[in-house]
Design a protein around this motif. Structure first.
Motif, PDB file in Angstrom:
ATOM      1  N   PHE A 156      44.013  74.425  13.589  1.00 29.87           N
ATOM      2  CA  PHE A 156      43.307  73.445  14.646  1.00 29.87           C
ATOM      3  C   PHE A 156      44.601  72.564  14.278  1.00 29.87           C
ATOM      4  O   PHE A 156      43.991  71.887  12.653  1.00 29.87           O
ATOM      5  CB  PHE A 156      42.266  73.181  15.088  1.00 29.87           C
ATOM      6  N   HIS A 157      44.666  71.435  14.958  1.00 29.19           N
ATOM      7  CA  HIS A 157      45.574  70.579  14.588  1.00 29.19           C
ATOM      8  C   HIS A 157      44.742  68.488  14.496  1.00 29.19           C
ATOM      9  O   HIS A 157      44.656  69.465  16.166  1.00 29.19           O
ATOM     10  CB  HIS A 157      47.034  70.131  15.065  1.00 29.19           C
ATOM     11  N   VAL A 158      44.653  67.986  13.728  1.00 24.72           N
ATOM     12  CA  VAL A 158      44.355  66.500  13.894  1.00 24.72           C
ATOM     13  C   VAL A 158      45.213  66.167  13.394  1.00 24.72           C
ATOM     14  O   VAL A 158      46.102  66.231  12.387  1.00 24.72           O
ATOM     15  CB  VAL A 158      42.583  67.000  13.429  1.00 24.72           C
ATOM     16  N   ARG A 159      45.001  64.982  14.988  1.00 21.90           N
ATOM     17  CA  ARG A 159      45.936  63.441  14.857  1.00 21.90           C
ATOM     18  C   ARG A 159      45.716  62.925  14.193  1.00 21.90           C
ATOM     19  O   ARG A 159      44.254  62.398  14.256  1.00 21.90           O
ATOM     20  CB  ARG A 159      46.579  63.228  16.783  1.00 21.90           C
ATOM     21  N   GLY A 160      46.446  61.568  13.941  1.00 23.83           N
ATOM     22  CA  GLY A 160      46.001  60.824  13.295  1.00 23.83           C
ATOM     23  C   GLY A 160      45.367  60.534  11.487  1.00 23.83           C
ATOM     24  O   GLY A 160      45.710  60.753  11.506  1.00 23.83           O
ATOM     25  N   GLU A 161      45.336  59.010  11.449  1.00 22.40           N
ATOM     26  CA  GLU A 161      44.981  59.184  10.105  1.00 22.40           C
ATOM     27  C   GLU A 161      43.920  59.843   9.429  1.00 22.40           C
ATOM     28  O   GLU A 161      43.404  60.290  10.010  1.00 22.40           O
ATOM     29  CB  GLU A 161      45.027  57.423  10.090  1.00 22.40           C
ATOM     30  N   GLY A 162      44.290  60.210   8.754  1.00 22.92           N
ATOM     31  CA  GLY A 162      43.619  61.426   8.015  1.00 22.92           C
ATOM     32  C   GLY A 162      43.482  62.975   8.799  1.00 22.92           C
ATOM     33  O   GLY A 162      42.476  63.589   7.935  1.00 22.92           O
ATOM     34  N   GLY A 163      44.054  62.585   9.343  1.00 18.84           N
ATOM     35  CA  GLY A 163      43.753  64.084   9.615  1.00 18.84           C
ATOM     36  C   GLY A 163      45.373  65.508   9.225  1.00 18.84           C
ATOM     37  O   GLY A 163      45.708  65.474   7.638  1.00 18.84           O
ATOM     38  N   GLY A 164      45.333  66.394   9.889  1.00 19.20           N
ATOM     39  CA  GLY A 164      46.395  67.057   9.751  1.00 19.20           C
ATOM     40  C   GLY A 164      45.696  68.535  10.381  1.00 19.20           C
ATOM     41  O   GLY A 164      45.198  68.804  11.318  1.00 19.20           O
ATOM     42  N   THR A 165      46.701  69.289   9.497  1.00 16.55           N
ATOM     43  CA  THR A 165      46.316  70.836   9.997  1.00 16.55           C
ATOM     44  C   THR A 165      45.753  72.229   9.118  1.00 16.55           C
ATOM     45  O   THR A 165      45.452  71.690   7.860  1.00 16.55           O
ATOM     46  CB  THR A 165      47.902  71.982   9.991  1.00 16.55           C
ATOM     47  N   ALA A 166      44.485  72.521   9.694  1.00 17.21           N
ATOM     48  CA  ALA A 166      43.382  73.049   9.046  1.00 17.21           C
ATOM     49  C   ALA A 166      43.659  74.442   9.831  1.00 17.21           C
ATOM     50  O   ALA A 166      43.850  74.897  10.235  1.00 17.21           O
ATOM     51  CB  ALA A 166      42.143  72.098   9.253  1.00 17.21           C
ATOM     52  N   LEU A 167      42.927  74.978   8.818  1.00 14.71           N
ATOM     53  CA  LEU A 167      42.265  76.389   8.263  1.00 14.71           C
ATOM     54  C   LEU A 167      41.292  77.268   8.316  1.00 14.71           C
ATOM     55  O   LEU A 167      40.693  76.511   7.728  1.00 14.71           O
ATOM     56  CB  LEU A 167      43.237  77.563   7.815  1.00 14.71           C
ATOM     57  N   TRP A 168      40.789  77.858   9.101  1.00 12.79           N
ATOM     58  CA  TRP A 168      39.144  78.187   9.511  1.00 12.79           C
ATOM     59  C   TRP A 168      39.261  79.757   9.410  1.00 12.79           C
ATOM     60  O   TRP A 168      39.946  80.609  10.196  1.00 12.79           O
ATOM     61  CB  TRP A 168      39.098  78.015  10.535  1.00 12.79           C
ATOM     62  N   LYS A 169      39.008  80.302   7.871  1.00 10.66           N
ATOM     63  CA  LYS A 169      39.429  81.723   7.473  1.00 10.66           C
ATOM     64  C   LYS A 169      38.172  82.103   6.868  1.00 10.66           C
ATOM     65  O   LYS A 169      37.527  81.874   5.792  1.00 10.66           O
ATOM     66  CB  LYS A 169      40.615  81.686   7.462  1.00 10.66           C
ATOM     67  N   ASP A 170      37.222  82.701   7.356  1.00 11.04           N
ATOM     68  CA  ASP A 170      36.063  83.668   6.330  1.00 11.04           C
ATOM     69  C   ASP A 170      35.139  82.594   5.969  1.00 11.04           C
ATOM     70  O   ASP A 170      34.889  82.671   4.998  1.00 11.04           O
ATOM     71  CB  ASP A 170      36.706  84.577   5.120  1.00 11.04           C
ATOM     72  N   GLY A 171      35.429  81.867   6.951  1.00 10.84           N
ATOM     73  CA  GLY A 171      33.476  80.663   6.981  1.00 10.84           C
ATOM     74  C   GLY A 171      34.364  79.764   5.275  1.00 10.84           C
ATOM     75  O   GLY A 171      33.720  78.846   5.782  1.00 10.84           O
ATOM     76  N   GLU A 172      35.896  79.001   5.804  1.00  5.96           N
ATOM     77  CA  GLU A 172      36.029  77.821   4.888  1.00  5.96           C
ATOM     78  C   GLU A 172      37.096  77.343   5.752  1.00  5.96           C
ATOM     79  O   GLU A 172      37.726  77.791   6.166  1.00  5.96           O
ATOM     80  CB  GLU A 172      36.634  78.754   4.167  1.00  5.96           C
TER      81      GLU A 172
END
Length: 360
Positions: free
Chosen positions: A61-77
């Protein structure tokens, strides 16, 4: 609560929100974002996500704005992808998993909005630039192709073919935005992909030429059996949720014929959409009830490709879809329960304290 991405399951709804209860009449599950409709603060804006093979244990998922970015949720991490290494202001805005699970393709969009002083629309959302980026989960490397990273073309909304051998996307010639947004037309394009090397083919095919035939294409989505391509078509630009004329269209890929799917459309906006894993259900967002709030509708497609009348997302009470003051957006079918709270936007005073995980 404002500023929270809440994962919920519809049809067989898990009670992760006070207004959602169990109905247990159907076996379909979907994942979507909820947000206040109307004008939004981009610093608190929710992002976009994709679930690998509709399995909630592996998603991005991607979060806009300062401090955001693109995150990967995989194997509980949870980890942040290093997409900014491709250049300043680069991020993974619109993602799509490759069918083999090794690659994720993104469009990196520099998105803005402008308020309109004339006409029915309150605002127009648009890009100042957009490129395509490929991330290899196996090697943890960001891969690029110079054709999809230059300033001479804008690319967005990538989508893999069912077999993973081709990438579809929307492409346009840059315009002076926002002044010239009505002359911005995105075509539907296709390029081959070699999953062994992570490279794209030399030839780029134009499936629908918007510069010649008019309109603007968004959200291409391939059916799981590889027979159909569903997309959104508006008069111009790249953000159809604010275009009343936006409708769903569908191509049969074997011969390129456009099929009649008017049963899905209305006099108001139809926008984001997704397929179920068996290719028989279509989940899409529409403003047909009042022209203002986005709600979810579900339609059945039979084995002959005939689409039947869509119905409103079932709720425990009839008033729920009428009295609700928030919109549904980015609906995706999934095969299991989402058990984690993905992201909470901080209040303005705490915003400096909250950040995404550091890039791996």
């Amino acid at each position: 609560t404002s500023g929270v991405i809440v994962p919920v399951l519809s049809e067989r709804v898990t009670k992760t929100h006070p207004n959602h209860t169990n109905t247990a009449e159907m076996s379909m599950l979907c994942f979507f974002f909820q947000a206040e409709d109307g004008i939004r603060d981009f610093c608190l804006s929710r992002g976009l996500g994709d679930v690998y093979k509709r399995q909630p244990q592996q998603m991005i998922f991607h979060v806009r704005g300062e401090g955001g970015g693109t995150a990967l949720w995989k194997d509980g991490e949870l980890s942040k992808l290093p997409l900014e290494t491709t250049g300043p202001k680069k991020s993974g805005t619109y993602p799509m998993w490759h069918p083999n699970g090794r690659y994720i393709v993104f469009s990196s969009n520099l998105t803005r909005q402008s308020f309109l002083s004339e006409g029915e629309k309150a605002l127009e959302v648009y890009d100042l630039q957009s490129d395509l980026i490929l991330y290899d989960i196996q090697t943890k490397k960001v891969l690029t192709d110079k054709r999809f990273m230059d300033e001479a073309h804008w690319e967005t909304f990538p989508a893999w073919s069912a077999d993973g051998k081709s990438l579809y996307y929307c492409g346009a010639l840059p315009k002076n935005m926002p002044i010239d947004y009505q002359n911005l037309h995105y075509s539907l394009c296709k390029v081959d992909f070699d999953e062994a090397t992570g490279t794209f083919g030399e030839r780029i095919d134009t499936i629908y030429n918007a510069e010649r035939d008019g309109g603007s294409v968004s959200f291409p989505r391939l059916s799981p059996d590889g027979h159909y391509l569903l997309y959104t078509k508006a008069a111009c630009a790249t953000f159809p949720i604010w275009h009343k004329e936006a409708d769903l269209k569908m191509l049969r890929l074997s011969d390129g014929e456009e099929l009649d799917v008017e049963i899905l459309n209305s006099a108001e906006t139809e926008s984001y959409h997704s397929w179920s894993s068996n290719g028989r259900w279509i989940l899409f967002s529409s403003r047909r009830l009042d022209g203002r709030y986005t709600r979810l509708f579900i339609a059945w497609m039979d084995e002959k490709g005939n689409i039947h009348k869509p119905f409103l997302l079932p709720q425990s009470t009839v008033e729920h879809n009428v009295l609700r003051t928030k919109s549904y957006n980015i609906p995706e079918f999934i095969k299991g329960e989402v058990t984690c709270l993905l992201y909470t936007s901080p209040s303005p005073r705490d915003r400096q304290k909250s950040r995404m995980p550091s890039s791996a």
